[in-house]
Design a protein around this motif. Structure first.
Motif, short mmCIF file in Angstrom:
data_model
loop_
_atom_site.label_atom_id
_atom_site.label_comp_id
_atom_site.label_asym_id
_atom_site.label_seq_id
_atom_site.Cartn_x
_atom_site.Cartn_y
_atom_site.Cartn_z
N VAL A 138 -4.97 3.65 -12.96
CA VAL A 138 -4.96 2.97 -11.50
C VAL A 138 -5.85 1.64 -11.69
O VAL A 138 -6.96 1.31 -12.23
N ILE A 139 -5.04 0.48 -11.12
CA ILE A 139 -5.67 -0.82 -11.23
C ILE A 139 -5.94 -1.20 -9.54
O ILE A 139 -4.98 -1.17 -8.94
N LEU A 140 -6.92 -1.75 -9.54
CA LEU A 140 -7.52 -1.95 -8.24
C LEU A 140 -7.48 -3.29 -7.88
O LEU A 140 -8.11 -4.34 -8.74
N GLY A 141 -6.48 -3.97 -7.05
CA GLY A 141 -6.23 -5.37 -6.71
C GLY A 141 -4.87 -5.77 -7.71
O GLY A 141 -4.79 -5.47 -8.83
N ALA A 142 -4.33 -6.79 -6.95
CA ALA A 142 -3.06 -7.02 -7.58
C ALA A 142 -3.23 -8.70 -7.35
O ALA A 142 -2.48 -9.52 -7.54
N TYR A 175 1.83 2.64 -21.03
CA TYR A 175 0.85 3.48 -20.00
C TYR A 175 1.50 3.60 -18.41
O TYR A 175 2.73 2.82 -18.03
N GLN A 176 1.20 4.52 -17.87
CA GLN A 176 1.58 4.90 -16.61
C GLN A 176 0.72 4.15 -15.64
O GLN A 176 -0.39 4.55 -15.24
N VAL A 177 1.08 3.05 -15.06
CA VAL A 177 0.28 2.19 -14.21
C VAL A 177 0.59 2.40 -12.75
O VAL A 177 1.71 2.43 -12.20
N THR A 178 -0.50 2.28 -11.80
CA THR A 178 -0.47 2.19 -10.46
C THR A 178 -1.40 1.05 -10.01
O THR A 178 -2.55 0.87 -10.48
N VAL A 179 -0.98 0.20 -9.31
CA VAL A 179 -1.94 -0.97 -8.70
C VAL A 179 -2.03 -0.73 -7.09
O VAL A 179 -0.88 -0.80 -6.49
N ILE A 180 -3.33 -0.78 -6.99
CA ILE A 180 -3.40 -0.65 -5.51
C ILE A 180 -3.83 -2.12 -4.78
O ILE A 180 -4.73 -2.64 -5.41
N THR A 203 -2.26 -1.69 0.95
CA THR A 203 -3.07 -0.30 0.63
C THR A 203 -4.60 -0.61 0.38
O THR A 203 -4.84 -1.40 -0.71
N GLU A 204 -5.39 -0.02 1.24
CA GLU A 204 -7.03 -0.70 0.81
C GLU A 204 -7.87 0.43 0.14
O GLU A 204 -7.73 1.65 0.45
N VAL A 205 -8.46 0.14 -1.01
CA VAL A 205 -9.31 1.10 -1.81
C VAL A 205 -10.60 1.36 -0.74
O VAL A 205 -11.18 0.21 -0.43
N GLN A 206 -10.75 2.39 -0.40
CA GLN A 206 -12.17 2.60 0.18
C GLN A 206 -13.25 3.66 -0.48
O GLN A 206 -14.44 3.66 0.03
N VAL A 226 -9.13 7.69 -6.66
CA VAL A 226 -9.14 6.39 -5.61
C VAL A 226 -8.63 7.08 -4.25
O VAL A 226 -7.47 7.27 -4.34
N ASP A 227 -9.62 7.04 -3.36
CA ASP A 227 -8.96 7.29 -2.03
C ASP A 227 -8.62 5.88 -1.44
O ASP A 227 -9.55 4.89 -1.29
N VAL A 228 -7.24 5.84 -0.82
CA VAL A 228 -6.86 4.49 -0.29
C VAL A 228 -6.35 4.97 1.15
O VAL A 228 -6.31 5.96 1.60
N MET A 229 -6.26 3.99 1.69
CA MET A 229 -5.78 4.00 3.07
C MET A 229 -4.67 2.98 3.37
O MET A 229 -4.60 1.67 3.13
#
Ligand code: FAD
Ligand code: FAD
Lengths: 534, 534
Positions: B62-66, B82-87, B310-313, B324-327
């Motif tokens: 999981v990558i935080l920030g694009a 890799y299996q990637v998710t970007v928040i 989508t905000e990382v909280q 990672v909890d996001v909103m």
């Protein structure tokens, strides 16, 4: 070749003379520099074409030549209501303002025919290639006709200087200009700051000035505040560039060259407080080649106004008008007009049966034309960008067969590119141009290979020109000696009967398109003033 | 605002301090310069992303920030399987690499909402705007993804310097940089050449070196060969430019400023032997705005990989993974992965419930973030080009609310243009940013009017940013004091559990996109090496 060139050739161009010239010009053209010494100025005065008001009765004008001078004359006179005919020997507009791309063909006098076979989209401006920001007349037309411009990178600190003829460890080695500048000016600043500190300037400077002067030198030369020593500066480049994390982290600084080695190398010839006036940033080039300028002007002339592929062979005048005998496809024709603007280069005009007065003919003969050569080398890979991070600018060399290698300011990061393999002048241009196109390319490649390891392996095809061997030019540009400038030139600025000369040679910005445009503007204005009188 | 800024503000930025900084940096950013003094390097080391070979078992990241760091991490890891998710909290990719154009909207913290209403096709790069030729990583992506580049004119001898705080006749007057360079360096060369001639260097230089040194100074400073005097040079510009015919003919030369007046003016602060490393020619900008780079990378990621708006909280780790909890739109969600790359600026991260170790949290707090402001003023006429022949470059000013006015390096000779009205830092940025957008524009216009008579009458609309008031940034870039660089920074380059920090702040090329890219490359490589171990 005219007097001047012969003179230069026979006086012998010593290396120092050459370097001085090359150096002083920010590396452009030895002969351009020569022109400067001979009284050519630099810069461009007029920002807009003259306003031609009123309707003259005698309004038929024949314009000889559809280079930039002829085109601008035709456009401005047409706007003012004149009936204009333009005679052009070539099959296209622009004269010297040519761009070689796939399909462009050139047969030099007594030489082989070259058919340019660059890849689609690639080209070389083998004539004019750059426009100073203060050439208002040239920029007037790009703006008026919406010719898109892009920056021409005329000064690149990251590019190499390559001098073989000096001594020491820097001779025969490509050295980045920024290193030479940082070090030479760093040491000079150190020396002067220390002398100043020791009181050497106390007789000419007050205490406050002295303090500020030392501060200036410290900042300018990147000296240590503590002891006024120059020991290098990040601006000269790193041994290991700074980066991420802790490795490379801050990177590793580079050490300066030794002053003595720099002095030995001769590379300092390329440093100047400011570049010469016409070589200064900002410079432009039209997107997709210099030919876009004349093409744009020609598009704004009425259809058929320019008679292409039509050669002027004879000019005659009477008190009432001008007749011009022309030849097209073996068909003679005579064009009659009230006035004539002749933009044919003097090198060519003097070979034509022009019927001009003996004084005029004699004056014309005093303008010498510069031998000039250029070669465009198509490279299958932009190794200068990829391997050396050199994006545009020039590699200045102390071999006058080459002078400078110029990296293209267009097609950034593309697959291929066309670079300028040499830009030579005078006797060297004459010498190199005696070779076949293939042999010229070989000479350029042998030299470039000393600087760039990938030069030869990347080479695909070339197109070269020797302007002194080009039929309707017979030289790159006109050159006036001081004496000719004082005597012959003023005479030629006056009309001979009903004929007015225009073209770059009729200006103090010769060798530049602005010279062609501004002389056209000036002569058109004079012609109009006279025509209005009746 | 972090420690450093407060420190700078409370120490008081004397004018000399400011000028030194501004000057030394070729005029960019006081705080960038401050960063340099604090141990930030300049330049970019890595030319290509790491090769990630082999297939790791635990491959969910999981990558935080694009922003650029997040995007580059996502791209390289995806390529490696890799299996990637970007928040990403924002609705678009690029983070700071934004471009404001019609429709772009920004609400600063506690501030008004600005809806950019520039004409179509016009824009301002209110974040990053220029790319040094040696930022290989940034240029890697423009090349790889075919983002067209154009030259950014970062140094224009024809542009003005405008210093109000000095004394004498040049204070408060726009003076072209080329004049200042020619004259200051001409006089310096004259003084040193004469001292040298008089024997002042005889103890440190042999006869041959001395002769060449004097020759260098003569050429460099455009001195008269005869008496080593500096009396001006065409390169500083003409009173009347040379032109056609005999009038203007050779034109009229200009006379140099007096050395004393130059020293009084302080304008010499802007002269340097070489520009700082990251300010050197050649510089680039992407055609149509800096946002083209992150947009191009994002286009090459699988659809849906980036979760926008989508905000990382909250971030939590176990020995086995990361959650990672996001909103998003008020909807909470939890994302689970094996690894995390966090590119959220530390200024923001430290306000999030990140669950990182106390040592890590403490180290993060040591990175201060720079207040930085920019304003883009749309002008209905390109008066800087039309009236002053200034095509791109900067007008450097000694008022730290403004610092530099930058003229656009695009849309040459067009109808309208957006210029940068100020680029301020630290306490001045904080001060100016307290104003409403309209009042910021008024401040910029009042100042610009002193330099360009057509400034106010040409103004149409503005867009300004104060990065320290931008929600997901809270500052322009991270700054490390020497002490923090030595202690806190190294700790943060190591992972905290399964979380790796990346972003411009994790490099010695902070404040540049290359810092973001290269730290991403470095952390991705480390993560991969660890993942391969199992
Ligand atoms: C190598 C090189 C580099 C240069 N670099 C620059 C530069 O970077 N920037 C810049 O601004 N300028 C540059 N110049 C100068 C610029 O090209 C010229 O100043 C300008 O193009 C001259 O225009 P002109 O109309 O005076 O002459 P020309 O363009 O030569 O026009 C004369 C016309 O007359 C025609 N003609 C000749 N004889 C006859 C005949 N018998 N019958 C009919 N027509 C005839 C020709 O075909 C031609 O079209 C360069 C020139 C050269 C050669
Ligand atoms: C005024 C200015 C001028 C500059 N000039 C230049 C220049 O000329 N050339 C140059 O190369 N560089 C320049 N830079 C620096 C460059 O912009 C940065 O170094 C680079 O863009 C930083 O990239 P990054 O990925 O590290 O951070 P960012 O781009 O800030 O990316 C971080 C991302 O995290 C997101 N985020 C933050 N909080 C959260 C959250 N809670 N949840 C989810 N997502 C979140 C943000 O929205 C953002 O997209 C300049 C910067 C500024 C401000």
């Amino acid at each position: 070749m005219g007097d001047l060139d012969m003179g230069m050739a026979s006086n012998g161009l010593t290396r120092r003379f050459f370097l001085e010239r090359l150096g002083r010009m920010g590396g452009t053209a030895m002969l351009l520099a020569g022109m400067d010494a001979l009284g050519f100025g630099i810069g461009s005065a007029l920002a807009a074409p003259p306003k031609l008001e009123g309707k003259p009765r005698k309004n038929r004008v024949v314009i000889l030549g559809a280079g930039n001078a002829g085109l601008a004359s035709a456009y401005e006179l047409t706007q003012a209501g004149y009936q204009v005919t333009v005679i052009e020997a070539r099959s296209f507009p622009g004269g010297r303002a040519q761009t070689a791309r796939k399909g462009f063909s050139l047969t030099e006098l007594g030489g082989a025919t070259q058919n340019c076979d660059y890849d689609d989209g690639l080209y070389i401006n083998h004539g004019p290639w750059r426009i100073p920001y203060h050439h208002h007349s040239t920029l007037h037309y790009t703006r008026k006709f919406g010719v898109p411009l892009e920056l021409f990178n005329n000064d690149n600190d990251a590019s190499f200087l390559f001098f073989e003829k000096g001594k020491g460890p820097l001779a025969g080695k490509p050295v980045r200009k920024g290193e030479v500048a940082a070090d030479m000016l760093g040491y000079s600043s150190e020396i002067l700051a220390k002398l100043s500190k020791q009181g050497a300037l106390d007789s000419q400077m007050g205490a406050e000035d002295k303090e500020r002067f030392i501060e200036f030198l410290t900042e300018f030369g990147h000296l240590s505040k503590k002891d006024l020593n120059y020991t290098g500066t990040p601006g000269r480049g790193f041994l290991v560039d700074p980066g991420a994390g802790t490795d490379p982290g801050p990177g590793k600084p580079s050490a300066p060259h030794k002053l003595n080695d720099l002095l030995d190398s001769g590379l300092w010839h390329m440093l100047h407080s400011v570049a010469e006036w016409e070589q200064q940033r900002t410079m432009f080039q039209p997107v997709q080649g210099m030919e876009q300028i004349p093409k744009a002007i020609a598009r704004h002339l009425p259809d058929g106004m320019i008679r292409y592929s039509t050669e002027v062979q004879r000019i005659r005048q009477s008190p009432k008008g001008v007749t011009v005998d022309v030849m097209r496809d073996g068909q003679p024709e005579t064009i009659a007009a009230d006035w004539c603007i002749c933009t044919i280069p003097l090198s060519v005009l003097k070979t034509i049966d022009h019927g001009l007065s003996p004084a005029f003919a004699e004056a014309m003969a005093k303008c010498a034309y510069a031998p000039v050569g250029k070669i465009g080398l198509q490279m299958k890979r932009r190794f200068w960008e990829e391997d050396h991070s050199i994006y545009g600018g020039h590699v200045f060399c102390d071999n006058p067969d080459i002078n400078n290698i110029a990296l293209p300011s267009t097609g950034w990061q593309g697959q291929k590119g066309v670079l300028l393999g040499y830009y030579n002048f005078g006797p060297n241009a004459a010498k190199v141009s005696a070779r076949s196109p293939a042999d010229r390319a070989a000479l350029a490649l042998d030299y470039g290979q000393k600087i760039f390891p990938a030069y030869k392996e990347s080479y695909e095809t070339s197109f070269s020109v020797a302007w002194h061997r080009v039929k309707y030019n017979l030289g790159g540009w006109g050159m006036w000696s001081d004496e000719a400038r004082a005597t012959a030139y003023p005479l030629l600025t006056e009309p001979d009967g009903r004929l007015y000369l225009a073209g770059e040679h009729m200006s103090y910005i010769g060798g530049w398109q602005a010279g062609a445009f501004e002389s056209a503007w000036q002569q058109v204005e004079r012609l109009h003033a006279r025509a209005m009188k009746g």
